[in-house]
Design an enzyme around this catalytic site. Structure first.
Site, PDB file in Angstrom:
ATOM      1  N   ASN A  46       0.728  -1.276  -0.025  1.00 52.03           N
ATOM      2  CA  ASN A  46       0.013   0.186   0.027  1.00 52.03           C
ATOM      3  C   ASN A  46       0.913   1.224  -0.111  1.00 52.03           C
ATOM      4  O   ASN A  46       1.588   1.544   0.936  1.00 52.03           O
ATOM      5  CB  ASN A  46      -0.931  -0.349   1.302  1.00 52.03           C
ATOM      6  CG  ASN A  46      -1.718   0.854   1.346  1.00 52.03           C
ATOM      7  OD1 ASN A  46      -1.507   2.304   0.771  1.00 52.03           O
ATOM      8  ND2 ASN A  46      -2.584   1.085   2.246  1.00 52.03           N
ATOM      9  N   ASP A  92       9.474   2.362   3.746  1.00 52.13           N
ATOM     10  CA  ASP A  92       8.346   1.707   4.375  1.00 52.13           C
ATOM     11  C   ASP A  92       8.489   0.549   4.832  1.00 52.13           C
ATOM     12  O   ASP A  92       7.716  -0.467   4.645  1.00 52.13           O
ATOM     13  CB  ASP A  92       7.121   2.050   3.003  1.00 52.13           C
ATOM     14  CG  ASP A  92       5.848   1.839   3.614  1.00 52.13           C
ATOM     15  OD1 ASP A  92       5.831   1.517   4.777  1.00 52.13           O
ATOM     16  OD2 ASP A  92       4.924   1.928   2.756  1.00 52.13           O
TER      17      ASP A  92
HETATM   18 ZN   LIG Z   1       1.628   4.670   4.488  1.00 49.20          ZN
END
Ligand SMILES: [Zn+2]
Length: 456
Positions: free
Chosen positions: A295, A322
């Protein structure tokens, strides 16, 4: 390979001889010696390593031929899962993974359990990181309480406790009026707002990028417009408020076009891209492998090209991983049940040097996007190879071929399609202050060569 067998873990002096040193902020790219004494860089240059500096218990001498030295990295976007989901990762394992990846600063996102939306949780995270040692932890506090998108957090408290930015990452601040107030409020405390740009109304039930592959697989698609529309709206709010704004994990050509235009007009906007959005497209999902579920989703090859071009031209400021650890419970399951995200800290160098080798990404941009640029976003002193600077330094072997295996990772999780593959380029050494925060074990069996006898 760096032989640490003689030196202590905290040598008084470290000498890197004949190493290619790269620090664009210092206009440095050349073969030099680097001398480090008591955790500070004292000499950089040809012949800086004088003959009296011999390897001993207190002097670590590294033959730098074929190796690169650069400032250690800054990651604006990690998930360490502490508090709440320590079985996936905790602050200790996350920081160990960061050191092994060449990082000296990491920013954990607030979607812990409980959410990091108060001074107490931010303080506890910072205290735990200090106890563990190694890379520095700079929490990102929640922008809204409980990430619910209803009321703002006490940002002054978060900042005083050590937060360097606010974000509802994992969730988007969808309400325009609330986002405007978040920008205005955060600006008062000189905190950037980091937006996870996703119009949740447009992505309900979405499993992957909306496109030809999703249609073929019969999976609900996630349109680019879900990202682009939020970025467009936010840029208008930035124009109104003048507040610093950072787009997390940008993934679409459209969002990049908007950012490029906003930057040209001088708006205080920055952006980051993940290694996976630079390397993979939605084609990777054709076998329904949950490892590629992420995502925002992997987009089309044209978006990958746009991300690469934007990283090169500076529209994208920073590379951020991330790093999103999940256990096999969340990943070894049906695609639609799987949690999105993959780990990244220990894979940045092995994966992204490919772009440097093939000429896509200039080495200087690679270094800046991992050091000075992200440091500027959160207002910390950037790691540097300048004489006098405290040591935050990473040594890379750009030519070492090796397989990254789950067993070789410091992270508690191994959810990444880049694990189990052979890569060229590895982190050999991370020096932070007086500490050897990471040294690649000499007997890594993943080398593709017979393991040496292990040391006692
Ligand atoms: Zn995010």
């Amino acid at each position: 390979m760096i032989d640490l067998s003689q030196a202590s873990r905290r040598p008084d002096t470290v000498v890197l001889t004949s190493i290619r040193a790269i620090d664009p902020a210092e206009q440095l790219d050349g073969t030099v010696d680097i001398v480090i004494e008591q955790g500070r860089i004292t000499r950089v240059g040809e012949g800086a390593a004088t003959p009296d500096l011999k390897a001993s218990d207190e002097v670590l001498v590294v033959d730098g031929q074929g190796l690169w030295a650069m400032p250690a990295f800054v990651d604006l976007h990690v998930h360490f899962r502490e508090p709440g989901h320590e079985y996936k990762e905790d602050i200790a394992s996350g920081l160990a993974a960061a050191a092994a990846g060449g990082f000296s600063h990491v920013c954990p996102m607030p979607n812990t359990k409980p959410v990091n939306d108060t001074r107490g949780i931010t303080e506890a995270m910072v205290a735990r990181a200090r106890e563990v040692g190694g890379p520095q932890l700079h929490p990102v506090g929640a922008a809204t309480r409980g990430l619910r998108g209803e009321e703002l957090t006490e940002m002054a408290d978060l900042r005083d406790a050590g937060a360097v930015a606010v974000s509802d990452d994992g969730r988007c601040v969808v309400d325009s009026s609330l986002m405007r107030r978040a920008l205005e409020y955060a600006r008062t405390f000189e905190l950037p707002v980091i937006q996870h740009a996703e119009d949740h109304g447009s992505t309900q039930g979405a499993q992957m990028h909306e496109g030809e592959v999703a249609t073929r697989l019969g999976l609900r698609g996630w349109p680019r417009a879900a990202e682009d529309s939020i970025v467009a709206r936010d840029l208008l709010l930035v124009e109104t408020t003048g507040a610093p704004y950072h787009v997390a994990h940008v993934s679409t050509a459209g969002a990049l076009r908007l950012l490029r235009e906003a930057k040209a007009r001088g708006l205080p906007v920055t952006a980051e891209v993940t290694p996976h959005h630079l390397m993979l497209s939605h084609e990777a999902l054709q076998d329904y492998d949950p490892l590629y579920k992420v995502n925002p989703p992997l987009r089309e090859p044209t978006d990958v090209e746009a991300c690469r071009a934007a990283l090169v031209d500076g529209t994208i400021d920073a590379i951020a991983t991330d790093h999103a650890p999940h256990s096999s419970m969340e990943k070894d399951c049906e695609f639609v049940e799987a949690a999105p995200g993959l780990i990244g800290l220990e894979l940045v160098v092995p994966v992204l040097l490919e772009l440097v080798r093939d000429g896509t990404l200039p080495l200087a941009r690679f270094v800046t996007a991992l050091t000075a640029a992200p440091a500027k976003v959160i207002g910390i002193e950037p790691p540097s190879l300048r004489v006098g600077a405290p040591v935050e330094l990473t040594v890379i072997d750009p030519a070492r071929e090796h397989r990254v295996d789950a067993a070789s990772l410091r992270s508690k999780s191994s959810n990444s399609p880049f694990v189990g593959c052979t890569h060229t380029g590895s982190v050999e050494l991370t020096l932070l202050g007086r500490d050897i925060a990471y040294a690649r074990p000499t007997d890594t069996p993943a080398d593709g060569v017979a393991p040496r006898a292990s040391r006692p």
